[in-house]
Design a protein around this motif. Structure first.
Motif, PDB file in Angstrom:
ATOM      1  N   TYR A 100      31.908  39.552  -5.670  1.00 49.22           N
ATOM      2  CA  TYR A 100      32.053  40.546  -4.606  1.00 49.22           C
ATOM      3  C   TYR A 100      31.528  41.897  -5.080  1.00 49.22           C
ATOM      4  O   TYR A 100      31.931  42.396  -6.142  1.00 49.22           O
ATOM      5  N   SER A 150      40.505  36.345  -1.008  1.00 50.88           N
ATOM      6  CA  SER A 150      40.694  35.785  -2.359  1.00 50.88           C
ATOM      7  C   SER A 150      41.647  36.619  -3.205  1.00 50.88           C
ATOM      8  O   SER A 150      41.438  36.789  -4.409  1.00 50.88           O
ATOM      9  N   ASN A 190      36.519  37.422  -8.950  1.00 52.05           N
ATOM     10  CA  ASN A 190      36.090  38.309  -7.855  1.00 52.05           C
ATOM     11  C   ASN A 190      35.048  39.344  -8.275  1.00 52.05           C
ATOM     12  O   ASN A 190      34.100  39.596  -7.534  1.00 52.05           O
ATOM     13  N   SER A 238      35.298  30.104  -7.390  1.00 54.34           N
ATOM     14  CA  SER A 238      35.785  30.092  -8.763  1.00 54.34           C
ATOM     15  C   SER A 238      35.527  28.743  -9.422  1.00 54.34           C
ATOM     16  O   SER A 238      35.151  28.669 -10.602  1.00 54.34           O
ATOM     17  N   LEU A 291      34.349  45.510  -4.234  1.00 54.53           N
ATOM     18  CA  LEU A 291      35.789  45.480  -4.495  1.00 54.53           C
ATOM     19  C   LEU A 291      36.322  46.906  -4.564  1.00 54.53           C
ATOM     20  O   LEU A 291      35.671  47.789  -5.136  1.00 54.53           O
ATOM     21  N   ALA A 301      42.161  39.863  -2.880  1.00 51.10           N
ATOM     22  CA  ALA A 301      41.734  41.257  -3.046  1.00 51.10           C
ATOM     23  C   ALA A 301      42.586  42.234  -2.246  1.00 51.10           C
ATOM     24  O   ALA A 301      42.774  43.383  -2.666  1.00 51.10           O
ATOM     25  N   SER A 309      41.460  34.232 -10.339  1.00 51.25           N
ATOM     26  CA  SER A 309      40.354  34.360  -9.387  1.00 51.25           C
ATOM     27  C   SER A 309      40.173  35.812  -8.948  1.00 51.25           C
ATOM     28  O   SER A 309      39.047  36.308  -8.848  1.00 51.25           O
ATOM     29  N   GLY A 310      41.272  36.507  -8.701  1.00 47.57           N
ATOM     30  CA  GLY A 310      41.178  37.883  -8.256  1.00 47.57           C
ATOM     31  C   GLY A 310      40.825  38.853  -9.358  1.00 47.57           C
ATOM     32  O   GLY A 310      40.171  39.870  -9.111  1.00 47.57           O
TER      33      GLY A 310
END
Length: 321
Positions: free
Chosen positions: A103, A70, A99, A160, A106, A72, A94-95
């Motif tokens: 997540y 995604s 994220n 997302s 990260l 990252a 989204s990142g």
């Protein structure tokens, strides 16, 4: 006193050197890293901006695709780059804001590790239903759900969109159960097959079906009406005052990049986005041209990171590795 003057002279020398570096910038090619494969919206936007910055600043701006996780992988790579303005990130929302909500591990902090340059383009979502749906407005859709006494089914092509649907449903008072699909094209197919009742889909994915009359647009989620669908109201105009939510694509540098370099990049991005040929091309991609100030991008992130974290909690979407 001599020590104070010496320190002051050192500060002034550093400031002078910083401005001199910005005047000379760029003195060699610049990399623009994209976290997605060639051909997608972020990639096309990156190449459009690279072409414009190269023309304005006189050095090659080279797009480098590093897809995966995604976005990252690309984001982490830019975080570790030298903060000299020669490695930039084309960062999707989204990142940078979604994220962190989904997540756990990260390897970057979207706020601490990056210097925001400019929000390049805004990507509103369309609230879409099948053309033969009885819902002709947001109020109709909410009423439909209340009348049925059970959740309406919504489609989402990525985490997302799942979070965005949760934020939207909560704001308008709609009970919804989200069904996950592999991408927006699958969501569109599900709408057409009556598998789901509605969906929030990005503009580029759904515009052809709206223009063909197979899907109906009830509202757009952005702060203003979308230029290519001027007759479709915003969610805010449809009974949720102040509501505004969209995805976006922005430009970042690693934290610690000289402020004068950031300012030079921001002013050139903003000027490029204002050019008619550029803004028209962005609109063709379903992207509203923005070209914001750096602070506006920072403010957007500060608002959206906790918003998506709260939405993930409400959806019981636990952070994953």
């Amino acid at each position: 006193m001599k020590r104070y003057l010496s320190l002051w002279a050192g500060v002034m020398l550093a400031v002078s050197a910083c401005h001199a570096a910005a005047q000379d910038y760029p003195a060699r090619p610049v990399r623009m890293v994209v976290g997605f494969a060639p051909g997608g919206g972020n990639d096309i936007l990156a190449r459009l901006m690279a072409e414009q910055l190269q023309r304005r600043l006189g050095q090659p701006f080279i797009v480098e695709n590093r897809p995966g996780a995604s976005g990252a992988i690309a984001i982490g790579a830019v975080k570790r780059a030298e903060p000299d303005g020669y490695t930039l990130l084309v960062g999707p929302s989204s990142g940078m804001t979604v994220n962190p909500a989904i997540y756990r591990d990260l390897d970057y902090d979207p706020v601490a590790d990056f210097a925001p340059i400019s929000l390049v383009g805004d990507i509103p979502m369309i609230l879409a239903v099948k053309a033969d749906s009885t819902a002709r407005s947001v109020a109709d859709l909410v009423g439909q759900g209340k009348k049925s006494g059970k959740p309406l089914f919504a489609g989402a092509g990525a985490n997302s969109f799942q979070l965005a649907t949760g934020v939207f449903a909560s704001r308008v008072g709609l009970e919804a159960e989200v069904v996950n699909y592999k991408g927006n094209s699958a969501v569109v197919a599900a709408l057409l097959a009556n598998e789901i009742d509605f969906a929030l889909i990005d503009t580029a994915a759904v515009l052809p079906q709206i223009r063909s009359g197979r899907l109906n647009a009830l509202a757009v989620t952005g702060a203003k009406r979308f230029a290519l669908l001027p007759d479709v109201p915003t969610v805010a105009e449809s009974g949720a005052p102040g509501f505004a939510m969209s995805f976006w694509s922005s430009l970042y540098a690693p934290a610690g990049t000289p402020a004068a370099v950031i300012e030079k990049l921001q002013s050139n991005v903003a000027a490029a986005v204002r050019e008619p040929a550029v803004s028209e091309r962005l609109l063709e991609l379903g992207i509203e041209p923005v070209g914001s100030a750096s602070k506006a991008l920072a403010d957007t992130m500060a608002k959206e990171i906790p918003m998506y974290a709260q939405a993930a909690k409400a959806a019981n979407l636990s952070p994953t590795k």
